[in-house]
Design an enzyme around this catalytic site. Structure first.
Site, PDB file in Angstrom:
ATOM      1  N   GLU A 227      77.375  11.915  -8.098  1.00  0.00           N
ATOM      2  CA  GLU A 227      76.057  11.661  -7.496  1.00  0.00           C
ATOM      3  C   GLU A 227      75.023  11.630  -8.614  1.00  0.00           C
ATOM      4  OE1 GLU A 227      72.782  13.535  -4.385  1.00  0.00           O
ATOM      5  OE2 GLU A 227      74.527  14.716  -4.939  1.00  0.00           O
TER       6      GLU A 227
ATOM      7  N   CYS B  25      66.121  13.766  -6.848  1.00  0.00           N
ATOM      8  CA  CYS B  25      66.410  12.350  -6.659  1.00  0.00           C
ATOM      9  C   CYS B  25      65.913  11.850  -5.315  1.00  0.00           C
ATOM     10  CB  CYS B  25      67.898  12.073  -6.816  1.00  0.00           C
ATOM     11  SG  CYS B  25      68.936  12.865  -5.584  1.00  0.00           S
TER      12      CYS B  25
END
Length: 293
Positions: A214, A248
């Site tokens: 990720e 993020c």
């Protein structure tokens, strides 16, 4: 040398850990969740002191870690139940899952408990001995997590904490031919390096490495002509400035239809003016420090 020792210990524990029933492994995860729940405020305070989150964000980090423990404890037993595939004369076809092997977990500093916990408990409950390499900025809360899991019954050789620089410790973990599974959350540059390194099959490596990767994101909120500006303004503000934007999932751009643009910008600017920058230990603080220079 530290990586080599940790992998040797994990490898020696693989056979015994994979034989522990999945329901027993799940019970240990639920025990860790219970311990976190009891120490919720204390653990949030450790996160605040180590990475600068304010109370609201730190508490959410702890709650998410508790949820991860309970979620994987609930989901894992179904994976290990043999399932018959089709019914054909003279055939018995069964699908079942097994532990994959040694897992290396490389976790980030911005969700130093939740993401470390999620990746680690997912690997453990499926029978994989795990080495957790936390971000250099947040080893303290990772130590708390590992201690909680040990107290809940996870053997010390099955779960190890290995701190150090990503360029040395992390790189060695990723490239070792005995590591079968890599779970990473962090930057795009490091993630791409991990994918490239894991794609090289080295001498003595009897499997293809599996990578769960990720990386960073750039997130937009779209505001059209029908938008409720009260909600849009606060949504963008909280997403962009929560934890000083160091995640993020933070809104990094607003795409606003022309007819609402000027009013939206004016109100967004005004909405940021009351935000209080200060010590995150003060519950009134909205924005604490960023993690480093």
């Amino acid at each position: 040398e530290d990586v080599d020792r940790a992998i040797e210990r994990a490898q020696a524990a693989l056979a015994s850990w994979r034989e522990v029933s999945v329901r027993e492994r799940a019970r240990m995860l639920r025990g860790a969740a219970d311990r976190m729940r009891v120490r919720r405020d204390e653990i949030a305070g450790i996160i605040i002191r180590e990475n600068g989150k304010n109370w609201r964000n730190a508490d959410a980090d702890v709650c998410e870690a508790i949820d991860f423990c309970n979620y994987y404890a609930a989901e894992a037993p179904r994976l290990f139940e043999p399932r018959r595939l089709g019914r054909f004369a003279g055939e018995l076809n069964i699908e079942f899952h097994e532990p994959r092997g040694l897992a290396a977990v490389i976790s980030p500093w911005n969700f130093p408990l939740a993401i470390a916990c999620g990746m680690t408990t997912a690997a453990l409950v499926c029978g994989n001995p795990t080495i957790l390499k936390p971000a250099e900025q947040t080893p303290g809360i990772a130590r708390v997590l590992v201690d909680l899991l040990h107290e809940s019954g996870i053997p010390r050789d099955v779960l190890q904490l290995l701190c150090g620089q990503g360029e040395t410790v992390g790189a060695a973990l990723v490239r070792d031919p005995r590591v079968a599974l890599i779970a990473f959350t962090g930057s795009k540059a490091v993630g791409l390096d991990i994918l490239a390194a894991a794609g090289q099959t080295r001498d003595g490596q009897a499997f293809v490495k599996h990578v769960v990767c990720e990386m960073g994101g750039k997130n937009a909120i779209i505001v059209d002509a029908s938008a409720d500006l009260d909600e849009a303004v606060i949504g963008v503000r909280d997403s962009a400035f929560g934890f000083s934007g160091q995640k993020c999932s933070a809104c990094s751009r607003a795409i606003v239809v022309e007819s609402r643009h000027d009013e939206f910008v004016k109100r967004l600017v005004e909405s940021t003016e009351p935000l209080l920058v200060g010590d995150p230990l003060d519950p009134a603080t909205d924005l604490g420090p960023v993690i480093d220079d």
